[in-house]
Enzyme design. Structure first.
Site, PDB file in Angstrom:
ATOM      1  N   SER A 162      -2.711  -8.347   7.600  1.00 50.71           N
ATOM      2  CA  SER A 162      -3.849  -8.083   6.712  1.00 50.71           C
ATOM      3  C   SER A 162      -3.625  -8.766   5.374  1.00 50.71           C
ATOM      4  O   SER A 162      -2.502  -8.799   4.857  1.00 50.71           O
ATOM      5  CB  SER A 162      -4.009  -6.577   6.483  1.00 50.71           C
ATOM      6  OG  SER A 162      -4.940  -6.305   5.449  1.00 50.71           O
TER       7      SER A 162
ATOM      8  N   TYR B  18      -1.483   1.976   5.145  1.00 55.40           N
ATOM      9  CA  TYR B  18      -1.959   0.816   5.908  1.00 55.40           C
ATOM     10  C   TYR B  18      -1.300  -0.469   5.410  1.00 55.40           C
ATOM     11  O   TYR B  18      -0.780  -1.271   6.205  1.00 55.40           O
ATOM     12  CB  TYR B  18      -3.478   0.715   5.785  1.00 55.40           C
ATOM     13  CG  TYR B  18      -4.074  -0.499   6.444  1.00 55.40           C
ATOM     14  CD1 TYR B  18      -4.298  -0.532   7.819  1.00 55.40           C
ATOM     15  CD2 TYR B  18      -4.432  -1.623   5.697  1.00 55.40           C
ATOM     16  CE1 TYR B  18      -4.849  -1.650   8.432  1.00 55.40           C
ATOM     17  CE2 TYR B  18      -4.982  -2.737   6.296  1.00 55.40           C
ATOM     18  CZ  TYR B  18      -5.190  -2.748   7.661  1.00 55.40           C
ATOM     19  OH  TYR B  18      -5.732  -3.870   8.267  1.00 55.40           O
TER      20      TYR B  18
END
Length: 259
Positions: free
Chosen positions: A149, A162
């Site tokens: 990400s 996350y």
């Protein structure tokens, strides 16, 4: 054996894509199949995995579904990889795309929430790499692409668990690349940035983006949101024969939002 133009060989090679039932994973799975790989579509959602596999087969490609598989469960991962090996042969291309997101103020992140995010986003790829790398060593050739990400570059408030998991995935990528490069295996990571997926639209509906997808796209350097196919195209190159000198790299696909 079918002709696999992508790898420059007439021997069929098998690709396994996790989280392949929707969004970025669906686009990658369909691209792998179109590139000539016998493709296994793994997803927790059985119906979604089968729908993508059927979509690929309708286009004349070879694909199978592995539905109901939780990547955070090593036993399920091992069983799924063995099922693929029986059906298609050794897994020589692995795309770790399955992921779980979360939005929570840091002080309100529970142990369970932390453990769940890391189990899916980091332990899952760890299990899958351990299950498939022996196939690649045996063949003397392998490709692993981990979908991380862009938040691992920049950080992101309210997503500490996350971001930590995706940052760990980048570290896993770099370490595996060093260890297994001599075995003919490349390992790279693509950190997508602002890709128009069901997950992104869900965040938009919950008011978690601060603005609409369209508004954010207007200030992205390329002036649009990413498409799942953008990630699939980069992945297609990284698993190709031509990318054999590319390993341990972080290949950002984010429209210029992170450089």
């Amino acid at each position: 054996m079918t002709d696999t133009a992508n790898t420059g060989t007439t021997q069929r090679r098998t690709a396994l894509v996790t989280g392949g039932g929707s969004g970025i994973g669906r686009a990658i799975a369909l691209r792998m199949a179109a590139d000539g790989f016998a493709t296994a579509v793994l997803d927790l959602n059985k119906e979604a995995a089968e729908a993508v596999a059927q979509e690929a087969r309708k286009k004349g490609h070879e694909a199978m579904a592995l539905g109901g598989v939780d990547v955070s469960d090593r036993a399920q991962v091992d069983a799924a990889v063995q099922e693929v090996r029986i059906a298609y042969g050794p897994v020589l291309v692995l795309v770790n795309n399955a992921g779980k997101t979360g939005f929570k103020e840091f002080l309100n992140i529970t142990d369970d929430a932390w453990d769940t995010i890391l189990a899916v986003n980091l332990s899952g790829p760890f299990y899958l790499c351990q299950a498939t790398i022996p196939h690649m060593i045996e063949a003397g050739w392998g490709r692993i692409v981990n979908i991380s990400s862009s938040s691992a570059h920049s950080g992101q408030q309210y997503m500490t668990h996350y971001v930590a998991s995706k940052s760990g995935l980048i570290g896993l990528t770099k370490s595996l690349a060093l260890e297994f490069g001599p075995k003919g295996i490349t390992v790279n990571t693509i950190p997508p940035g602002f890709v128009d997926t069901p997950m992104l639209r869900g965040s938009e509906q919950r008011g978690l983006l601060g603005h609409s997808v369209e508004d954010i796209a207007k200030v992205t350097p390329v002036r649009r949101a990413g498409r799942p196919e953008d990630i699939a195209a980069a992945c297609s190159f990284l698993v190709s024969e031509e990318a054999g000198y590319v390993t341990g790299q972080v290949i950002g696909v984010n429209g210029g939002r992170n450089t």
